[in-house]
Design a protein around this motif. Sequence first.
Motif, PDB file in Angstrom:
ATOM      1  N   PRO A   1       9.476 -12.162  -3.264  1.00 59.36           N
ATOM      2  CA  PRO A   1      10.113 -10.697  -3.933  1.00 59.36           C
ATOM      3  C   PRO A   1       9.277 -11.241  -4.617  1.00 59.36           C
ATOM      4  N   HIS A   2       9.078 -11.838  -5.556  1.00 56.03           N
ATOM      5  CA  HIS A   2       8.280 -11.507  -6.949  1.00 56.03           C
ATOM      6  C   HIS A   2       7.036 -10.670  -7.070  1.00 56.03           C
ATOM      7  N   THR A   3       5.860 -11.492  -5.595  1.00 55.81           N
ATOM      8  CA  THR A   3       4.521 -11.080  -5.355  1.00 55.81           C
ATOM      9  C   THR A   3       4.925  -9.274  -4.362  1.00 55.81           C
ATOM     10  N   PHE A   4       6.048  -9.589  -4.208  1.00 59.61           N
ATOM     11  CA  PHE A   4       6.251  -7.884  -3.212  1.00 59.61           C
ATOM     12  C   PHE A   4       6.586  -7.241  -4.279  1.00 59.61           C
ATOM     13  N   ASN A   5       7.634  -7.292  -5.315  1.00 60.83           N
ATOM     14  CA  ASN A   5       7.480  -6.720  -6.717  1.00 60.83           C
ATOM     15  C   ASN A   5       6.377  -6.604  -7.261  1.00 60.83           C
ATOM     16  N   GLN A   6       5.072  -7.578  -7.518  1.00 61.42           N
ATOM     17  CA  GLN A   6       3.921  -7.323  -8.671  1.00 61.42           C
ATOM     18  C   GLN A   6       2.827  -6.628  -7.281  1.00 61.42           C
ATOM     19  N   VAL A   7       2.856  -6.235  -6.114  1.00 60.89           N
ATOM     20  CA  VAL A   7       1.880  -5.500  -5.270  1.00 60.89           C
ATOM     21  C   VAL A   7       2.588  -4.066  -5.121  1.00 60.89           C
ATOM     22  N   CYS A   8       3.403  -4.271  -5.354  1.00 57.41           N
ATOM     23  CA  CYS A   8       4.060  -2.378  -4.664  1.00 57.41           C
ATOM     24  C   CYS A   8       3.976  -2.329  -6.180  1.00 57.41           C
ATOM     25  N   SER A   9       3.632  -2.612  -7.307  1.00 55.90           N
ATOM     26  CA  SER A   9       3.865  -1.344  -8.374  1.00 55.90           C
ATOM     27  C   SER A   9       2.067  -1.650  -8.805  1.00 55.90           C
ATOM     28  N   ALA A  10       1.352  -2.520  -8.384  1.00 58.62           N
ATOM     29  CA  ALA A  10      -0.240  -2.880  -8.520  1.00 58.62           C
ATOM     30  C   ALA A  10      -0.875  -1.774  -7.635  1.00 58.62           C
ATOM     31  N   LEU A  11      -0.319  -1.731  -5.940  1.00 62.68           N
ATOM     32  CA  LEU A  11      -1.044  -0.958  -5.337  1.00 62.68           C
ATOM     33  C   LEU A  11      -0.108   0.769  -5.017  1.00 62.68           C
ATOM     34  N   LYS A  12      -1.410   1.225  -5.447  1.00 61.53           N
ATOM     35  CA  LYS A  12      -0.644   2.599  -5.875  1.00 61.53           C
ATOM     36  C   LYS A  12      -1.297   3.335  -4.457  1.00 61.53           C
ATOM     37  N   THR A  13      -0.797   4.303  -4.166  1.00 61.75           N
ATOM     38  CA  THR A  13      -0.498   5.303  -3.335  1.00 61.75           C
ATOM     39  C   THR A  13      -1.989   5.917  -2.536  1.00 61.75           C
ATOM     40  N   GLU A  14      -2.313   6.543  -3.985  1.00 63.41           N
ATOM     41  CA  GLU A  14      -3.782   7.546  -4.415  1.00 63.41           C
ATOM     42  C   GLU A  14      -4.547   6.576  -3.970  1.00 63.41           C
ATOM     43  N   ARG A  15      -4.692   5.158  -4.275  1.00 61.70           N
ATOM     44  CA  ARG A  15      -5.762   4.026  -4.368  1.00 61.70           C
ATOM     45  C   ARG A  15      -5.927   3.460  -2.180  1.00 61.70           C
ATOM     46  N   ILE A  16      -4.931   3.928  -1.615  1.00 65.96           N
ATOM     47  CA  ILE A  16      -4.502   3.696  -0.123  1.00 65.96           C
ATOM     48  C   ILE A  16      -5.497   4.385   0.138  1.00 65.96           C
ATOM     49  N   ALA A  17      -5.103   5.809  -0.106  1.00 67.65           N
ATOM     50  CA  ALA A  17      -5.523   6.897   0.162  1.00 67.65           C
ATOM     51  C   ALA A  17      -7.445   7.133  -0.190  1.00 67.65           C
ATOM     52  N   GLN A  18      -7.684   6.409  -0.703  1.00 70.85           N
ATOM     53  CA  GLN A  18      -9.200   6.801  -1.289  1.00 70.85           C
ATOM     54  C   GLN A  18      -9.509   5.777  -0.688  1.00 70.85           C
ATOM     55  N   LEU A  19      -8.937   4.278   0.005  1.00 73.52           N
ATOM     56  CA  LEU A  19      -9.591   3.303   0.937  1.00 73.52           C
ATOM     57  C   LEU A  19     -10.207   3.687   2.253  1.00 73.52           C
ATOM     58  N   LEU A  20      -9.060   4.570   2.685  1.00 76.07           N
ATOM     59  CA  LEU A  20      -9.307   4.882   3.996  1.00 76.07           C
ATOM     60  C   LEU A  20      -9.616   7.017   3.432  1.00 76.07           C
ATOM     61  N   ALA A  21      -9.872   7.367   3.043  1.00 75.49           N
ATOM     62  CA  ALA A  21     -10.936   8.369   2.770  1.00 75.49           C
ATOM     63  C   ALA A  21     -10.173   9.598   3.597  1.00 75.49           C
ATOM     64  N   LEU A  22      -8.389   9.185   3.106  1.00 77.98           N
ATOM     65  CA  LEU A  22      -7.179  10.468   3.663  1.00 77.98           C
ATOM     66  C   LEU A  22      -7.074  11.719   2.290  1.00 77.98           C
ATOM     67  N   GLN A  23      -6.629  11.793   2.596  1.00 81.85           N
ATOM     68  CA  GLN A  23      -5.610  12.680   1.664  1.00 81.85           C
ATOM     69  C   GLN A  23      -4.317  12.198   0.850  1.00 81.85           C
ATOM     70  N   ALA A  24      -3.564  11.469  -0.167  1.00 83.31           N
ATOM     71  CA  ALA A  24      -2.020  10.319   0.068  1.00 83.31           C
ATOM     72  C   ALA A  24      -1.067  10.812   0.828  1.00 83.31           C
ATOM     73  N   ALA A  25      -1.291  12.416   1.027  1.00 81.14           N
ATOM     74  CA  ALA A  25      -0.343  13.364   2.104  1.00 81.14           C
ATOM     75  C   ALA A  25      -0.649  12.425   3.562  1.00 81.14           C
ATOM     76  N   ALA A  26      -1.424  12.365   3.584  1.00 84.87           N
ATOM     77  CA  ALA A  26      -1.392  12.386   5.115  1.00 84.87           C
ATOM     78  C   ALA A  26      -1.072  10.549   5.053  1.00 84.87           C
ATOM     79  N   VAL A  27      -0.608   9.353   4.448  1.00 86.40           N
ATOM     80  CA  VAL A  27      -0.085   8.280   4.262  1.00 86.40           C
ATOM     81  C   VAL A  27       1.196   7.881   4.057  1.00 86.40           C
ATOM     82  N   LYS A  28       1.436   6.596   5.147  1.00 87.43           N
ATOM     83  CA  LYS A  28       2.923   6.803   4.883  1.00 87.43           C
ATOM     84  C   LYS A  28       3.117   5.078   4.524  1.00 87.43           C
ATOM     85  N   ARG A  29       4.185   5.350   4.118  1.00 84.65           N
ATOM     86  CA  ARG A  29       4.225   3.790   3.054  1.00 84.65           C
ATOM     87  C   ARG A  29       5.775   4.074   2.927  1.00 84.65           C
ATOM     88  N   PHE A  30       5.414   2.163   3.722  1.00 87.02           N
ATOM     89  CA  PHE A  30       6.979   2.004   3.564  1.00 87.02           C
ATOM     90  C   PHE A  30       7.108   0.576   2.627  1.00 87.02           C
TER      91      PHE A  30
END
Lengths: 105, 455
Positions: free
Chosen positions: A30-59
Amino acid sequence: MSKLGQFVKKIRSKNAGPFWITVDIFCGNPHTFNQVCSALKTERIAQLLALQAAAVKRFDIEDLAVIKISFPRHHVQGSRFDRDIHGAQIANLFAELQLDMTDLD
Amino acid sequence: MQTRILVPTGVLGMGFDQAALEAGIKRAPDAICVDGGSTDSGPFYLGTATSKYARSTSKADWRRLMLARQQASVPLIIGSCGTCGADATVDWMYEITCELAEELGQSLIIARLYSEQDLSNLKIAFDTGRITALPAAPDLTAASFTSMSHAVALAGAEQIGAALDSGADIILAGRTTDTATIAALPLKRGAHNGAAWHGAKVAECGAFCSTHPGTGVVLVDFDETGFTIEAMAKEASCTPDSVSAHMLYENVDPFILYEPGGHLDVTAARYQALPRGRVRVEGAIWHPTEHYCVKLEATTIGGYQTSMMAILRDGRYVEKAAHWAESLVSFCHQKIQSSMLLLPQDYSLECRLIGLNAALGDLETSASAGAHEIGVLVMITAKNQETATDISKIINPYLLHHPLSASEDLPTFAFPYSPAHSDRGILHEFALNHVLELESPMAAFRLNISEICVE
């Protein structure tokens, strides 16, 4: 700056049908989960995948300490320009992602 | 009433642990269910209506399951016969079953459930608004149906249920959802509908939901409030984590699963560890839909391909491989277009650099990590095979000798085999990610019951 893969238990990616890829980041606790949740922004994921943030589903799944990311494939599985028909190499992009996790243990 | 389902493996043809299968049979299951396919290996199998697994290995696995069925005296159900679940692969599985019945001396009632769709019927359904796109679906027009090679609808619990009603010993189903073969019998016998689908989803890959995925065999007990799952191999066990994590696998949404006639929501599911490596699960909810829909899959011909392979070993070329490939492709485009009188839209040409970006293309974030050689995979796609092959013959001498600059001796790279080109034939592509609305569940499916009598 640290690589995401060094902090979490496992990262995998796979087809979710021929039109989607899904990435599972198993944080391990849970500790790592909470830290990664806040450090990993959805915008950054979208940039990595060359997609708009709205196209990325995150759970963010607290019970399993898993962050799940699903997105439409750039090329449909097995179509002319697809390079990885199972979509499993995308996980490496996430494992090598440099994140500012200076406040991590 | 409890319904006990034995799942021997995630897919027929991959093998499974015989001792675990025998342990499962001793527990007196009410049915044995196995999956025979998936889209996971790509569009080729539906495009050609053939199986990914060899006939010999499929037959060897099926022989063991037919013997297990005889011992247990319960229905044996396989969904998505022959990888793609086309009519031809249902018949392929039927032929294997008939051979084995003869060899094993088994008299059987066999139900064949066909899922393949008539393309002109699908076009009518499209014209009358009964085909709806799912998220990220490819573009679809009425003309799309004329260029499709094969289309299948995914059967659900209703169609498998109809096959069970026939009293068949063995059900050979065409394309079926991964879960439907497992969920059908518990649903018929009054199991909790959320639990039936949830337990089926957890068990659909066999022992993938356990600590030892390779052992294959799991046993699921369904009842009026939930399900209990356990792995059959001695070394394997199920844990709340291994079971709950399986909803993540190959699934866009970890809480929602769409099936014919409704969707499953596992948001409120609770997972409880029981003694002897078992897990009890309750709390999943099934939401039926107003209109009964089944998912469609189809393939179309995306062109004809030829591939080529060369290897760069000279340090200067390895270092400048990306620049070299760009220069080669641009030079070849000119040659192809001027000598074959082709337009850019008539063909495509790609160099995928193994050691640099072959797996991830433009998404690659790593610079070359000091590789000492680079593989050059050339992919050519054209409207017919002759054009693709001719393009490769134009490229051949340049792939072998293209220099980094005009003022140097011509290099010679490695060709790993002769001829340097390989014709790949038809490029099959997936053409549907849609659902079809039906007036009744069997409207798009056909059931054939036959009897094999062995003296």
